[in-house]
Design a protein around this motif. Structure first.
Motif, PDB file in Angstrom:
ATOM      1  N   ILE A 187       0.673  -1.076   0.372  1.00  0.00           N
ATOM      2  CA  ILE A 187       0.244   0.035  -0.270  1.00  0.00           C
ATOM      3  C   ILE A 187       1.158   1.592  -0.168  1.00  0.00           C
ATOM      4  O   ILE A 187       0.438   2.043  -0.842  1.00  0.00           O
ATOM      5  CB  ILE A 187      -1.043  -0.010   1.298  1.00  0.00           C
ATOM      6  N   PHE A 188       1.452   1.579   0.382  1.00  0.00           N
ATOM      7  CA  PHE A 188       2.630   2.540   0.933  1.00  0.00           C
ATOM      8  C   PHE A 188       3.807   2.646  -0.325  1.00  0.00           C
ATOM      9  O   PHE A 188       4.412   3.801  -0.600  1.00  0.00           O
ATOM     10  CB  PHE A 188       3.552   2.280   1.884  1.00  0.00           C
ATOM     11  N   GLU A 189       3.856   1.405  -0.514  1.00  0.00           N
ATOM     12  CA  GLU A 189       4.923   1.084  -2.079  1.00  0.00           C
ATOM     13  C   GLU A 189       4.006   2.228  -2.717  1.00  0.00           C
ATOM     14  O   GLU A 189       4.753   2.288  -4.014  1.00  0.00           O
ATOM     15  CB  GLU A 189       5.622   0.302  -2.501  1.00  0.00           C
ATOM     16  N   ALA A 190       3.289   1.369  -3.157  1.00  0.00           N
ATOM     17  CA  ALA A 190       1.896   1.995  -4.597  1.00  0.00           C
ATOM     18  C   ALA A 190       1.305   3.603  -4.243  1.00  0.00           C
ATOM     19  O   ALA A 190       1.253   3.905  -5.057  1.00  0.00           O
ATOM     20  CB  ALA A 190       0.749   1.694  -4.637  1.00  0.00           C
ATOM     21  N   ALA A 191       1.581   4.209  -2.620  1.00  0.00           N
ATOM     22  CA  ALA A 191       1.100   5.515  -3.029  1.00  0.00           C
ATOM     23  C   ALA A 191       2.536   5.801  -3.618  1.00  0.00           C
ATOM     24  O   ALA A 191       2.471   7.427  -3.686  1.00  0.00           O
ATOM     25  CB  ALA A 191       1.086   5.476  -1.217  1.00  0.00           C
ATOM     26  N   GLY A 227       3.886   8.829  -7.083  1.00  0.00           N
ATOM     27  CA  GLY A 227       4.263  10.127  -6.403  1.00  0.00           C
ATOM     28  C   GLY A 227       3.869  10.500  -5.607  1.00  0.00           C
ATOM     29  O   GLY A 227       4.125  12.045  -5.653  1.00  0.00           O
ATOM     30  N   ALA A 228       3.403  10.761  -4.179  1.00  0.00           N
ATOM     31  CA  ALA A 228       3.126  10.574  -3.309  1.00  0.00           C
ATOM     32  C   ALA A 228       4.933  11.174  -2.636  1.00  0.00           C
ATOM     33  O   ALA A 228       5.193  10.419  -2.952  1.00  0.00           O
ATOM     34  CB  ALA A 228       2.850  10.091  -2.387  1.00  0.00           C
ATOM     35  N   SER A 229       4.803  11.906  -1.877  1.00  0.00           N
ATOM     36  CA  SER A 229       6.055  12.602  -1.212  1.00  0.00           C
ATOM     37  C   SER A 229       5.619  11.629   0.091  1.00  0.00           C
ATOM     38  O   SER A 229       4.617  10.851   0.353  1.00  0.00           O
ATOM     39  CB  SER A 229       5.426  13.681  -0.658  1.00  0.00           C
ATOM     40  N   ARG A 230       6.823  11.332   1.485  1.00  0.00           N
ATOM     41  CA  ARG A 230       7.360  11.048   2.314  1.00  0.00           C
ATOM     42  C   ARG A 230       5.844  11.196   3.197  1.00  0.00           C
ATOM     43  O   ARG A 230       5.230  10.490   3.718  1.00  0.00           O
ATOM     44  CB  ARG A 230       8.252  11.150   2.324  1.00  0.00           C
ATOM     45  N   TRP A 231       6.124  12.901   3.105  1.00  0.00           N
ATOM     46  CA  TRP A 231       4.879  13.299   4.037  1.00  0.00           C
ATOM     47  C   TRP A 231       3.031  13.248   3.654  1.00  0.00           C
ATOM     48  O   TRP A 231       2.359  12.733   4.177  1.00  0.00           O
ATOM     49  CB  TRP A 231       5.285  14.710   4.199  1.00  0.00           C
ATOM     50  N   GLN A 232       2.892  13.061   2.521  1.00  0.00           N
ATOM     51  CA  GLN A 232       1.620  13.222   1.970  1.00  0.00           C
ATOM     52  C   GLN A 232       1.401  11.942   2.566  1.00  0.00           C
ATOM     53  O   GLN A 232       0.252  11.471   1.930  1.00  0.00           O
ATOM     54  CB  GLN A 232       1.657  13.097   0.118  1.00  0.00           C
ATOM     55  N   THR A 233       2.656  10.697   1.863  1.00  0.00           N
ATOM     56  CA  THR A 233       1.911   8.897   2.001  1.00  0.00           C
ATOM     57  C   THR A 233       1.585   9.112   3.449  1.00  0.00           C
ATOM     58  O   THR A 233       0.614   8.323   4.016  1.00  0.00           O
ATOM     59  CB  THR A 233       3.286   8.439   1.824  1.00  0.00           C
ATOM     60  N   PHE A 234       2.599   9.566   4.554  1.00  0.00           N
ATOM     61  CA  PHE A 234       2.140   9.493   5.896  1.00  0.00           C
ATOM     62  C   PHE A 234       0.973  10.528   6.336  1.00  0.00           C
ATOM     63  O   PHE A 234       0.030   9.398   7.119  1.00  0.00           O
ATOM     64  CB  PHE A 234       3.515  10.220   6.802  1.00  0.00           C
ATOM     65  N   ARG A 235       0.427  11.691   5.729  1.00  0.00           N
ATOM     66  CA  ARG A 235      -1.011  11.860   5.704  1.00  0.00           C
ATOM     67  C   ARG A 235      -2.475  11.396   5.535  1.00  0.00           C
ATOM     68  O   ARG A 235      -3.175  11.273   5.977  1.00  0.00           O
ATOM     69  CB  ARG A 235      -1.110  13.251   5.452  1.00  0.00           C
ATOM     70  N   LEU A 244      -4.696   4.619   8.435  1.00  0.00           N
ATOM     71  CA  LEU A 244      -5.081   3.470   8.722  1.00  0.00           C
ATOM     72  C   LEU A 244      -4.908   3.259   9.818  1.00  0.00           C
ATOM     73  O   LEU A 244      -5.279   2.389  10.988  1.00  0.00           O
ATOM     74  CB  LEU A 244      -4.024   2.442   7.839  1.00  0.00           C
ATOM     75  N   ILE A 245      -3.864   3.552  10.360  1.00  0.00           N
ATOM     76  CA  ILE A 245      -3.258   3.701  12.033  1.00  0.00           C
ATOM     77  C   ILE A 245      -3.920   4.257  12.843  1.00  0.00           C
ATOM     78  O   ILE A 245      -3.491   4.252  14.322  1.00  0.00           O
ATOM     79  CB  ILE A 245      -1.877   3.911  12.388  1.00  0.00           C
ATOM     80  N   MET A 246      -5.278   5.199  13.053  1.00  0.00           N
ATOM     81  CA  MET A 246      -5.913   6.219  13.369  1.00  0.00           C
ATOM     82  C   MET A 246      -6.432   5.457  14.519  1.00  0.00           C
ATOM     83  O   MET A 246      -6.426   5.677  15.670  1.00  0.00           O
ATOM     84  CB  MET A 246      -7.067   6.944  12.454  1.00  0.00           C
ATOM     85  N   PRO A 247      -7.272   4.493  14.415  1.00  0.00           N
ATOM     86  CA  PRO A 247      -7.933   3.188  15.592  1.00  0.00           C
ATOM     87  C   PRO A 247      -6.962   3.220  16.333  1.00  0.00           C
ATOM     88  O   PRO A 247      -6.827   2.783  18.013  1.00  0.00           O
ATOM     89  CB  PRO A 247      -8.105   2.112  14.927  1.00  0.00           C
ATOM     90  N   ALA A 248      -5.380   3.033  16.285  1.00  0.00           N
ATOM     91  CA  ALA A 248      -4.487   2.217  17.199  1.00  0.00           C
ATOM     92  C   ALA A 248      -3.740   3.830  17.555  1.00  0.00           C
ATOM     93  O   ALA A 248      -3.618   3.735  19.402  1.00  0.00           O
ATOM     94  CB  ALA A 248      -3.221   2.030  15.947  1.00  0.00           C
ATOM     95  N   VAL A 249      -4.019   4.800  17.171  1.00  0.00           N
ATOM     96  CA  VAL A 249      -3.488   6.260  17.772  1.00  0.00           C
ATOM     97  C   VAL A 249      -4.506   6.363  18.817  1.00  0.00           C
ATOM     98  O   VAL A 249      -3.691   7.676  19.635  1.00  0.00           O
ATOM     99  CB  VAL A 249      -3.394   7.111  16.604  1.00  0.00           C
ATOM    100  N   MET A 295      -7.013   8.691  -1.843  1.00  0.00           N
ATOM    101  CA  MET A 295      -5.269   8.297  -3.547  1.00  0.00           C
ATOM    102  C   MET A 295      -4.798   9.154  -3.029  1.00  0.00           C
ATOM    103  O   MET A 295      -4.753  10.996  -3.607  1.00  0.00           O
ATOM    104  CB  MET A 295      -6.370   8.524  -5.057  1.00  0.00           C
ATOM    105  N   PRO A 296      -3.913   8.806  -3.082  1.00  0.00           N
ATOM    106  CA  PRO A 296      -2.232   9.589  -3.502  1.00  0.00           C
ATOM    107  C   PRO A 296      -2.410  10.326  -4.938  1.00  0.00           C
ATOM    108  O   PRO A 296      -1.514  11.616  -4.862  1.00  0.00           O
ATOM    109  CB  PRO A 296      -1.163   8.707  -3.245  1.00  0.00           C
ATOM    110  N   ARG A 297      -2.972   9.799  -5.504  1.00  0.00           N
ATOM    111  CA  ARG A 297      -2.775   9.894  -6.837  1.00  0.00           C
ATOM    112  C   ARG A 297      -3.661  12.066  -6.417  1.00  0.00           C
ATOM    113  O   ARG A 297      -3.647  13.203  -6.795  1.00  0.00           O
ATOM    114  CB  ARG A 297      -3.243   9.897  -8.332  1.00  0.00           C
ATOM    115  N   GLU A 298      -4.284  11.944  -5.614  1.00  0.00           N
ATOM    116  CA  GLU A 298      -5.145  13.304  -5.881  1.00  0.00           C
ATOM    117  C   GLU A 298      -3.865  14.651  -4.724  1.00  0.00           C
ATOM    118  O   GLU A 298      -4.216  15.253  -5.192  1.00  0.00           O
ATOM    119  CB  GLU A 298      -6.535  13.494  -4.617  1.00  0.00           C
ATOM    120  N   ALA A 299      -3.484  13.557  -4.015  1.00  0.00           N
ATOM    121  CA  ALA A 299      -2.307  13.857  -3.301  1.00  0.00           C
ATOM    122  C   ALA A 299      -1.522  15.487  -3.666  1.00  0.00           C
ATOM    123  O   ALA A 299      -0.946  16.380  -4.003  1.00  0.00           O
ATOM    124  CB  ALA A 299      -1.930  13.708  -2.414  1.00  0.00           C
TER     125      ALA A 299
END
Length: 268
Positions: free
Chosen positions: A157-161, A165-173, A179-184, A261-265
């Protein structure tokens, strides 16, 4: 229903009764019209009125809420970063550094923090020292929950992002954080709960300043468990239930909302 299921239900009922009957007794006896609290006399709301007129108890509750909110926020931010670092970099030393405060006995952690504040930092014990201490032992709990959430995810999923063309910050945001929000959220709730009722570490790091709720309750029950203690305990139970409901709603939104979708980012 076979015999195995019957025994399973019996064990489950016994365990849940052991967990919740004491809480129910605390709630019920907070309405008991008896100061001795030894037997049920009658229904009253006077203990809640006495609680809200108790300036020292209200001050202790306010201080504990401030400490718990501050510590849980700091621990959630730092613990999430630690969980991401442990999952990404696979260094053996990182789990040891992050999880040691979790495994360490509270009395040892409290004494070590006390010596650190007085002999190394040379600061006056008070609200700030308690917040730092609570943040220290809550970070590990958040990191454990976030790391467990990350381990169950597909790395593609992260590799696809990144491929889109998503940057590291866009991938995280846009990908990682939703995806990790329930855990947070779960880590934040656990940190809040651990902080607001912690006694041992608070005892060593509070100094002689403002009253703190666990210490105040301990002082009150040295003679007897008064109905005021039951009343404040009931309010804490209601606060915990309210936070659990909020966490369930946030988890539901995070699960059903999907990931942007990261493409939107890239178009932003």
């Amino acid at each position: 229903m076979n015999r195995g299921n019957i025994w399973l239900w019996f064990v489950a009922v016994v365990i849940y009764a052991f967990l919740y009957i004491p809480l129910a007794i605390v709630v019920i006896y907070s309405f008991n019209d008896s100061r001795l609290n030894a037997e049920w006399v009658g229904f009253t709301l006077s203990w809640y009125q006495a609680l809200f007129n108790n300036t020292e108890m209200l001050t202790a509750a306010r201080n504990s809420l401030i400490i718990a909110l501050s510590a849980s926020f700091s621990a959630t931010v730092l613990g999430t970063m630690a969980g991401l670092a442990i999952h990404r970099y696979k260094l053996k030393v990182l789990p040891v550094l992050v999880f040691t405060p979790v495994a360490m006995p509270e009395i040892l952690l409290g004494v070590s923090l006390l010596l650190f504040f007085l002999q190394v930092l040379n600061i006056t014990l008070g609200m700030i020292s308690i917040i730092i201490a609570h943040t220290t032992f809550c970070i590990g709990f958040v990191a454990i929950i976030v790391r467990a959430r990350l381990q169950g995810m597909d790395e593609s999923i992260f590799e696809a992002a990144r491929d889109l063309g998503a940057s590291r910050w866009q991938t995280f945001r846009l990908v990682t954080l939703p995806l990790i929000m329930p855990a947070v959220v779960a880590g934040a709730l656990m940190s809040f709960t651990l902080s607001i009722d912690d006694f041992v570490i608070t005892f060593f790091t509070k100094g002689v300043g403002e009253p703190i709720l666990p210490i105040q309750i301990y002082t009150m029950i040295k003679v007897a468990v008064t109905p005021e203690v039951n009343a404040i305990s009931t309010l804490l139970i209601l606060l915990t239930l309210f936070m659990i409901i909020i966490a369930a709603r946030l988890e539901s939104r995070a699960s059903s909302g999907g990931v942007k979708m990261p493409r939107e980012a890239g178009k932003q």
